[in-house]
Enzyme design. Structure first.
Site, short mmCIF file in Angstrom:
data_model
loop_
_atom_site.label_atom_id
_atom_site.label_comp_id
_atom_site.label_asym_id
_atom_site.label_seq_id
_atom_site.Cartn_x
_atom_site.Cartn_y
_atom_site.Cartn_z
N HIS A 101 -4.89 5.02 -7.55
CA HIS A 101 -5.90 4.12 -7.03
C HIS A 101 -7.31 4.67 -7.21
O HIS A 101 -7.66 5.72 -6.65
CB HIS A 101 -5.62 3.86 -5.55
CG HIS A 101 -6.31 2.68 -4.97
ND1 HIS A 101 -6.08 1.38 -5.39
CD2 HIS A 101 -7.23 2.57 -3.98
CE1 HIS A 101 -6.81 0.54 -4.69
NE2 HIS A 101 -7.53 1.24 -3.83
N SER A 145 -11.39 -0.78 -5.54
CA SER A 145 -10.52 -1.44 -4.58
C SER A 145 -11.17 -2.75 -4.13
O SER A 145 -11.52 -3.58 -4.97
CB SER A 145 -10.25 -0.49 -3.42
OG SER A 145 -9.09 -0.85 -2.71
N ASP A 176 -0.46 2.97 -9.09
CA ASP A 176 -1.07 2.39 -7.90
C ASP A 176 -0.39 1.07 -7.56
O ASP A 176 -0.36 0.16 -8.39
CB ASP A 176 -2.56 2.17 -8.16
CG ASP A 176 -3.27 1.43 -7.04
OD1 ASP A 176 -2.75 1.39 -5.91
OD2 ASP A 176 -4.37 0.90 -7.31
#
Length: 499
Positions: free
Chosen positions: A452, A189, A427
């Site tokens: 994710h 991320s 995601d």
């Protein structure tokens, strides 16, 4: 029924914080975060226990790496963790796998991609906490208190964080006599963005990077709103159930209709079993928005679960009752009545980061098939809110200026190497990820059903074959980087004159 036993990370509410001014409609965006947390620890890092071999250390880190003022040399304790259980040993050339902490306290007490593959690599594992999170806040403050001090929070940015990681890694290499050990940085991320940027900014320290679910293109309007985060959320729900998608799409207007009644907010509070009375319809809509988005982001199975409950309602069921059927209220404390806490206020570090440099122009957009009502990112309004909150204006072009994102393929092809960009296409952040190979060593690995940062989680016997294969491919690529590193090192030594 989709259980909400503990509230998820709520959208960044830049603000509800405008000194809690009720006349302002807050702008918010989805939180990043490598893994979904059920409980959020801001100032404490959970102790290591379930996975043996972890040791916690503190590095005396410089406050400011880029200036030479007296205060720049102030130091703070940056927390990092070492696991040497599988380490090949000093001067062995065994690699160092370094996890770059992201926008929360460092969690290292779990099995994950690094611990799974450390035995295979004989790797030294290093986990580093991001400055201003967890235990790594200057002056011994909490993140919240540090953000209230205008003279302290200015040192809170990604460039300083990368320089922190560089300093810690050089210290670790020296401490462990690991001069010939290649370093592979790993992040997910926001941490994935940091991993890719670290490889570009510090190629002499990191030999490669695994950047999982890193939305490095979500800056400076590179991604048009109609193809952004919420377009993928819409796609996920529409693919799960057309009826569910249409029900959610129609629910926003129904919430507004009920709210417009003289006692409408009380009606919504009772029907949705909120812990406190709904103050504005937008609060309830944000809450639902958040939970749809996070289901899509972290677990496609939860999207299917929500849609099954919505679709299971009798045909003549009221729209809002269909929505309510999909969400189970939480029990905020023992003995209390289950309810939905829709006004969780989050004033942590990510708010500052998005108000300074990490300006991602996320909005619902105006796509005709969107599950959400039209909404546009208004930079002027966002900037005014940030100015009121922190006293500074956002720098929306800085990330693309400092790291490069426009024409990224050309830039990386000229200057980059040894980066894996992995994305799960379920995601919503994948819309801003690198989804195609750029060169032989700048590789994109995308999985149709992935979510994710799923590849960074620990392997499990129930993992689908495509996920097993994804991780296997990533490991083989990293092994190739390491082999070439040692080959190049040996060739260099042969060419060097004897001392």
């Amino acid at each position: 029924m989709y259980s909400l036993k503990v509230p998820f990370f709520h959208f960044l509410r830049v603000l509800i914080t405008l000194l809690f001014c009720s006349s302002v409609t807050p702008f918010y965006m989805p939180r990043l975060g490598t893994f979904r947390r059920t409980i959020h620890h801001d100032s404490k890092t959970i102790p290591s226990s379930s996975v043996p071999g972890f040791r916690k250390f503190y590095f005396n880190q410089k406050l400011d790496h880029f200036n030479y003022k007296p205060e720049s040399y102030t130091t703070f304790k940056q927390m990092y963790v070492i696991n040497a259980k599988y380490w090949g040993g000093a001067n062995s050339g065994s690699p160092i796998l370094a996890y770059l902490g992201d926008e929360e306290a460092l969690y290292y007490d779990y099995k994950n991609f690094l611990t799974d593959h450390a035995p295979r690599f004989k790797a030294l594992l290093v986990y580093m906490e991001h400055r201003y999170y967890g235990e790594s806040v200057p002056f011994g403050l909490s993140t919240t208190k540090a953000l209230k001090n205008s003279s302290i929070r200015g040192y809170f940015n990604s460039a300083q964080a990368l320089a922190d990681y560089a300093a810690v890694l050089l210290h670790v290499k020296k401490t462990y006599s690991a001069k010939t050990s290649p370093i592979i940085v790993v992040g997910g991320s926001y941490g994935g963005m940091l991993a890719s940027w670290f490889r570009l900014k510090y190629p002499h320290i990191a030999h490669g990077a695994l950047a999982s679910s890193a939305p490095i293109l979500y800056f400076d309007n590179i991604i048009p709103p109609e193809k952004g985060y919420y377009s993928v959320v819409t796609k996920d729900f529409k693919e799960s159930s057309e009826h569910c998608y249409q029900t959610i799409r129609n629910s926003w207007a129904e919430i507004d209709r009920v709210a417009s009644k003289s006692n409408g907010l009380s009606i919504l509070s009772k029907r949705f079993s909120t812990c406190k009375k709904v103050k504005r319809a937008s609060n309830l809509k944000d809450y639902l928005d958040n939970n749809y988005a996070y289901a899509a982001q972290y677990d496609p199975a939860e999207v299917d679960s929500i849609c099954r409950d919505i679709d299971a309602a009798p045909i003549k069921t009221d729209i809002l009752d269909k929505i309510i059927a999909a969400f189970e209220p939480a029990t905020p404390q023992k003995g209390s009545k289950p309810c939905h806490d829709i006004e969780v206020i989050n004033l942590e570090g990510w708010g500052w980061q998005t108000c300074s440099e990490m300006v991602m122009p996320i909005s619902h957009g105006n796509a005709s098939d969107s599950m959400y009502p039209p909404e546009h990112f208004d930079l002027d309004s966002f900037s005014n809110q940030c100015k009121k909150l922190y006293g500074v204006l956002p720098q929306p072009h800085w990330i693309t200026t400092y790291y490069g994102s426009h024409d990224l393929k050309s830039i990386l092809h000229k200057f980059g190497s040894n980066i894996i960009f992995s994305n799960g296409l379920k995601d919503p952040w994948s819309c801003a990820g690198v989804l195609g190979d750029i060169s032989d060593s700048l590789v994109a690995i995308s999985t149709v059903n992935g979510s994710h940062c799923l590849d960074l989680s620990a392997a499990d016997s129930t993992d689908p074959q495509w996920l097993v294969q994804q991780r296997h491919t990533e490991v083989k690529i990293i092994e190739g980087w390491i082999a070439k590193y040692h080959s190049d090192h040996q060739a260099s030594n042969k060419l060097s004159p004897p001392s």
